[in-house]
Design an enzyme around this catalytic site. Structure first.
Site, PDB file in Angstrom:
ATOM      1  N   ARG A  34      -9.915   0.449   8.618  1.00 45.75           N
ATOM      2  CA  ARG A  34      -9.453  -0.992   8.673  1.00 45.75           C
ATOM      3  C   ARG A  34     -10.574  -1.859   9.565  1.00 45.75           C
ATOM      4  O   ARG A  34     -10.127  -3.002   9.847  1.00 45.75           O
ATOM      5  CB  ARG A  34      -8.359  -0.688  10.177  1.00 45.75           C
ATOM      6  CG  ARG A  34      -6.949  -0.257   9.549  1.00 45.75           C
ATOM      7  CD  ARG A  34      -6.127  -1.380   9.029  1.00 45.75           C
ATOM      8  NE  ARG A  34      -4.916  -1.564   9.476  1.00 45.75           N
ATOM      9  CZ  ARG A  34      -3.773  -1.135   9.171  1.00 45.75           C
ATOM     10  NH1 ARG A  34      -3.704  -0.174   8.246  1.00 45.75           N
ATOM     11  NH2 ARG A  34      -2.648  -1.413   9.707  1.00 45.75           N
TER      12      ARG A  34
ATOM     13  N   ARG B  82      11.538  -5.837   5.108  1.00 42.57           N
ATOM     14  CA  ARG B  82      11.365  -4.389   5.090  1.00 42.57           C
ATOM     15  C   ARG B  82      12.440  -3.657   5.874  1.00 42.57           C
ATOM     16  O   ARG B  82      12.561  -4.087   7.023  1.00 42.57           O
ATOM     17  CB  ARG B  82       9.996  -4.198   5.377  1.00 42.57           C
ATOM     18  CG  ARG B  82      10.054  -2.378   5.258  1.00 42.57           C
ATOM     19  CD  ARG B  82       8.555  -2.030   5.325  1.00 42.57           C
ATOM     20  NE  ARG B  82       7.703  -2.687   6.264  1.00 42.57           N
ATOM     21  CZ  ARG B  82       6.489  -2.374   6.506  1.00 42.57           C
ATOM     22  NH1 ARG B  82       5.917  -1.582   5.352  1.00 42.57           N
ATOM     23  NH2 ARG B  82       5.756  -3.057   7.267  1.00 42.57           N
TER      24      ARG B  82
ATOM     25  N   ARG C 292      -0.335  -9.095  13.289  1.00 41.94           N
ATOM     26  CA  ARG C 292      -0.903  -7.975  12.472  1.00 41.94           C
ATOM     27  C   ARG C 292      -1.988  -8.800  11.296  1.00 41.94           C
ATOM     28  O   ARG C 292      -2.839  -8.261  11.145  1.00 41.94           O
ATOM     29  CB  ARG C 292       0.051  -7.345  11.871  1.00 41.94           C
ATOM     30  CG  ARG C 292       0.688  -6.473  13.130  1.00 41.94           C
ATOM     31  CD  ARG C 292       1.996  -6.030  12.342  1.00 41.94           C
ATOM     32  NE  ARG C 292       2.008  -4.904  11.189  1.00 41.94           N
ATOM     33  CZ  ARG C 292       2.829  -4.763  10.277  1.00 41.94           C
ATOM     34  NH1 ARG C 292       4.137  -5.396  10.731  1.00 41.94           N
ATOM     35  NH2 ARG C 292       2.803  -4.040   9.271  1.00 41.94           N
TER      36      ARG C 292
ATOM     37  N   LYS D 189       0.815  -1.027  -0.066  1.00 41.24           N
ATOM     38  CA  LYS D 189       0.004   0.016  -0.071  1.00 41.24           C
ATOM     39  C   LYS D 189       0.965   1.215   0.194  1.00 41.24           C
ATOM     40  O   LYS D 189       0.681   2.188  -0.659  1.00 41.24           O
ATOM     41  CB  LYS D 189      -0.858   0.120   1.283  1.00 41.24           C
ATOM     42  CG  LYS D 189      -1.939  -1.253   1.432  1.00 41.24           C
ATOM     43  CD  LYS D 189      -2.662  -1.026   2.442  1.00 41.24           C
ATOM     44  CE  LYS D 189      -2.182  -1.099   3.909  1.00 41.24           C
ATOM     45  NZ  LYS D 189      -1.510  -2.397   4.098  1.00 41.24           N
TER      46      LYS D 189
ATOM     47  N   ARG E 297      11.342  -1.655  11.334  1.00 40.81           N
ATOM     48  CA  ARG E 297      10.083  -1.327  12.350  1.00 40.81           C
ATOM     49  C   ARG E 297       9.669  -2.326  13.311  1.00 40.81           C
ATOM     50  O   ARG E 297       9.886  -3.555  13.139  1.00 40.81           O
ATOM     51  CB  ARG E 297       8.755  -0.991  11.233  1.00 40.81           C
ATOM     52  CG  ARG E 297       8.523   0.073  10.672  1.00 40.81           C
ATOM     53  CD  ARG E 297       7.278   0.144   9.941  1.00 40.81           C
ATOM     54  NE  ARG E 297       6.031  -0.251  10.129  1.00 40.81           N
ATOM     55  CZ  ARG E 297       5.139  -0.321   9.441  1.00 40.81           C
ATOM     56  NH1 ARG E 297       5.204   0.232   8.391  1.00 40.81           N
ATOM     57  NH2 ARG E 297       3.794  -0.815   9.865  1.00 40.81           N
TER      58      ARG E 297
HETATM   59  P1  AP5 Z   1       4.955  -1.560   1.821  1.00 46.31           P
HETATM   60  O1  AP5 Z   1       4.625  -0.764   0.708  1.00 46.31           O
HETATM   61  O2  AP5 Z   1       5.606  -0.952   2.845  1.00 46.31           O
HETATM   62  O3  AP5 Z   1       3.659  -2.342   2.452  1.00 46.31           O
HETATM   63  P2  AP5 Z   1       2.050  -1.732   3.017  1.00 46.31           P
HETATM   64  O4  AP5 Z   1       1.035  -2.563   2.559  1.00 46.31           O
HETATM   65  O5  AP5 Z   1       2.221  -0.369   3.256  1.00 46.31           O
HETATM   66  O6  AP5 Z   1       2.603  -2.451   4.572  1.00 46.31           O
HETATM   67  P3  AP5 Z   1       2.424  -1.914   6.108  1.00 46.31           P
HETATM   68  O7  AP5 Z   1       3.128  -2.810   7.080  1.00 46.31           O
HETATM   69  O8  AP5 Z   1       3.165  -0.539   6.164  1.00 46.31           O
HETATM   70  O9  AP5 Z   1       0.836  -1.941   6.185  1.00 46.31           O
HETATM   71  P4  AP5 Z   1       0.089  -1.922   7.412  1.00 46.31           P
HETATM   72  O10 AP5 Z   1      -1.282  -1.851   7.085  1.00 46.31           O
HETATM   73  O11 AP5 Z   1       0.269  -3.262   8.304  1.00 46.31           O
HETATM   74  O12 AP5 Z   1       0.913  -0.943   8.570  1.00 46.31           O
HETATM   75  P5  AP5 Z   1       0.421   0.586   9.037  1.00 46.31           P
HETATM   76  O13 AP5 Z   1       1.689   1.522   8.993  1.00 46.31           O
HETATM   77  O14 AP5 Z   1      -0.823   1.062   8.085  1.00 46.31           O
HETATM   78  O15 AP5 Z   1       5.677  -2.922   1.336  1.00 46.31           O
HETATM   79  C1  AP5 Z   1       6.219  -3.745   2.224  1.00 46.31           C
HETATM   80  C2  AP5 Z   1       7.527  -4.330   1.782  1.00 46.31           C
HETATM   81  O16 AP5 Z   1       7.535  -4.824   0.556  1.00 46.31           O
HETATM   82  C3  AP5 Z   1       8.680  -3.113   1.620  1.00 46.31           C
HETATM   83  O17 AP5 Z   1       9.998  -3.427   2.172  1.00 46.31           O
HETATM   84  C4  AP5 Z   1       8.790  -2.817   0.115  1.00 46.31           C
HETATM   85  O18 AP5 Z   1       9.881  -2.388  -0.310  1.00 46.31           O
HETATM   86  C5  AP5 Z   1       8.192  -4.191  -0.452  1.00 46.31           C
HETATM   87  N1  AP5 Z   1       7.519  -4.271  -1.845  1.00 46.31           N
HETATM   88  C6  AP5 Z   1       6.389  -3.591  -1.984  1.00 46.31           C
HETATM   89  N2  AP5 Z   1       5.966  -3.581  -3.263  1.00 46.31           N
HETATM   90  C7  AP5 Z   1       6.606  -4.757  -3.649  1.00 46.31           C
HETATM   91  C8  AP5 Z   1       6.569  -5.294  -5.027  1.00 46.31           C
HETATM   92  N3  AP5 Z   1       5.489  -5.208  -5.778  1.00 46.31           N
HETATM   93  N4  AP5 Z   1       7.743  -6.313  -5.214  1.00 46.31           N
HETATM   94  C9  AP5 Z   1       8.298  -6.483  -4.374  1.00 46.31           C
HETATM   95  N5  AP5 Z   1       8.756  -5.832  -2.911  1.00 46.31           N
HETATM   96  C10 AP5 Z   1       7.579  -4.912  -2.693  1.00 46.31           C
HETATM   97  O19 AP5 Z   1      -0.108   0.227  10.325  1.00 46.31           O
HETATM   98  C11 AP5 Z   1       0.824   0.079  11.427  1.00 46.31           C
HETATM   99  C12 AP5 Z   1      -0.022   0.043  12.642  1.00 46.31           C
HETATM  100  O20 AP5 Z   1      -0.598   1.434  13.049  1.00 46.31           O
HETATM  101  C13 AP5 Z   1      -0.933  -1.077  12.679  1.00 46.31           C
HETATM  102  O21 AP5 Z   1      -0.642  -2.372  12.984  1.00 46.31           O
HETATM  103  C14 AP5 Z   1      -2.126  -0.388  13.729  1.00 46.31           C
HETATM  104  O22 AP5 Z   1      -1.521  -0.590  14.971  1.00 46.31           O
HETATM  105  C15 AP5 Z   1      -1.972   1.231  13.446  1.00 46.31           C
HETATM  106  N6  AP5 Z   1      -2.696   1.582  12.494  1.00 46.31           N
HETATM  107  C16 AP5 Z   1      -2.519   2.176  11.455  1.00 46.31           C
HETATM  108  N7  AP5 Z   1      -3.775   2.421  10.849  1.00 46.31           N
HETATM  109  C17 AP5 Z   1      -4.772   2.060  11.567  1.00 46.31           C
HETATM  110  C18 AP5 Z   1      -6.261   2.478  11.541  1.00 46.31           C
HETATM  111  N8  AP5 Z   1      -6.843   2.816  10.572  1.00 46.31           N
HETATM  112  N9  AP5 Z   1      -7.017   1.897  12.779  1.00 46.31           N
HETATM  113  C19 AP5 Z   1      -6.289   1.390  13.825  1.00 46.31           C
HETATM  114  N10 AP5 Z   1      -4.967   1.148  13.831  1.00 46.31           N
HETATM  115  C20 AP5 Z   1      -4.154   1.486  12.793  1.00 46.31           C
END
Ligand code: AP5
Length: 219
Positions: A88, A127, A172, A13, A161
């Site tokens: 979410r 990552r 997660r 994402k 992270r």
């Molecule tokens: P990346 O693009 O970083 O993936 P992502 O989907 O953004 O993953 P996240 O882990 O950031 O998502 P998340 O939803 O768990 O975390 P968030 O920060 O929102 O890609 C991942 C890796 O793959 C990278 O190394 C990249 O280089 C690689 N990659 C990407 N695309 C690729 C491809 N095509 N080919 C090869 N490699 C590739 O949330 C964190 C925490 O915050 C949650 O657990 C929760 O506690 C809290 N939180 C956030 N939002 C909410 C909400 N709305 N409500 C409640 N709590 C929340």
């Protein structure tokens, strides 16, 4: 463009949001990034969010909705937005619908990045983030040249992270299954869902997203 990027942790994402921002000139609104900024600043909100984030659980809805309401009211969101990691759960989705209805700016599409569990796990454990410039890398999938690039004339300072440690990743992914996955049916029923194959290099996935956005829902 007013879209939601939906998908499990590690589905890409954040990576795809960055490409969409460049191509369409609308801001990325990532609740994960907003929460990490609050933590880094040591605010009360950030401290409140820390325990849930470190345990791989969702931060409470009231906190997240307050943050989103404030962010959507900023001037740059008038031209559109890419919501990354929000909503979410169903409570957040319904609150978002109400907010956008009040602003008369309804969602145009919800893009689901589809990826199998094994690949998600590898992307998350691999990552790394530069603590100076925040650029995201992957020790398994980033092209080797990219990891050798410099940041301010020096090598990147790569860190993992806290919630990318193996013991938190499982939690997660469970939370995604239980609380976020039901949004797929919710948005399908609303006629907004576009499903994209995310198991390809990032530029191919980006093209898949563009194609999906040009195709009517269900098409
Ligand atoms: P990346 O693009 O970083 O993936 P992502 O989907 O953004 O993953 P996240 O882990 O950031 O998502 P998340 O939803 O768990 O975390 P968030 O920060 O929102 O890609 C991942 C890796 O793959 C990278 O190394 C990249 O280089 C690689 N990659 C990407 N695309 C690729 C491809 N095509 N080919 C090869 N490699 C590739 O949330 C964190 C925490 O915050 C949650 O657990 C929760 O506690 C809290 N939180 C956030 N939002 C909410 C909400 N709305 N409500 C409640 N709590 C929340």
């Amino acid at each position: 463009m007013r879209i939601v990027l939906l998908g499990a942790p590690g589905s890409g994402k954040g990576t795809q949001s960055a490409l969409l921002v460049k191509a369409y000139g609308v801001p990325q609104i990532s609740t994960g990034d907003l929460l990490r900024e609050e933590r880094a600043k040591g605010t009360e909100l950030g401290l409140r969010a820390k325990a849930a984030m470190d345990a791989g659980k969702l931060v409470d809805d009231a906190t997240v909705l307050g943050m989103i309401r404030e962010r959507l009211s900023r001037p740059d969101a008038v031209k559109g937005f890419i919501l990354d990691g929000f909503p979410r759960n169903l409570v957040q989705a319904e609150a978002l619908e109400k907010m956008l209805a009040d602003m008369r700016t309804p969602l145009e599409a919800v893009v689901l990045l589809n990826l199998d569990l094994k690949t998600l796990f590898k992307r998350l454990t691999g990552r790394r983030i530069c603590e100076n410039c925040n650029q995201v890398f992957n020790i398994y999938t980033s092209p080797p040249g990219m990891l050798a690039e410099k940041c301010g004339g020096k090598p990147h300072r790569l860190i993992q992270r806290d919630d990318d440690k193996e013991e938190v990743i499982g939690k997660r992914l469970d939370v995604y299954e239980a609380q976020t996955k039901p949004l797929i049916d919710h948005y399908r029923a609303a006629g907004l869902l576009r499903v994209v194959d995310a198991d390809a290099d990032m530029n191919t996935v980006f093209k898949n997203i563009q194609k999906a956005l040009e195709t009517p829902a269900g098409g």
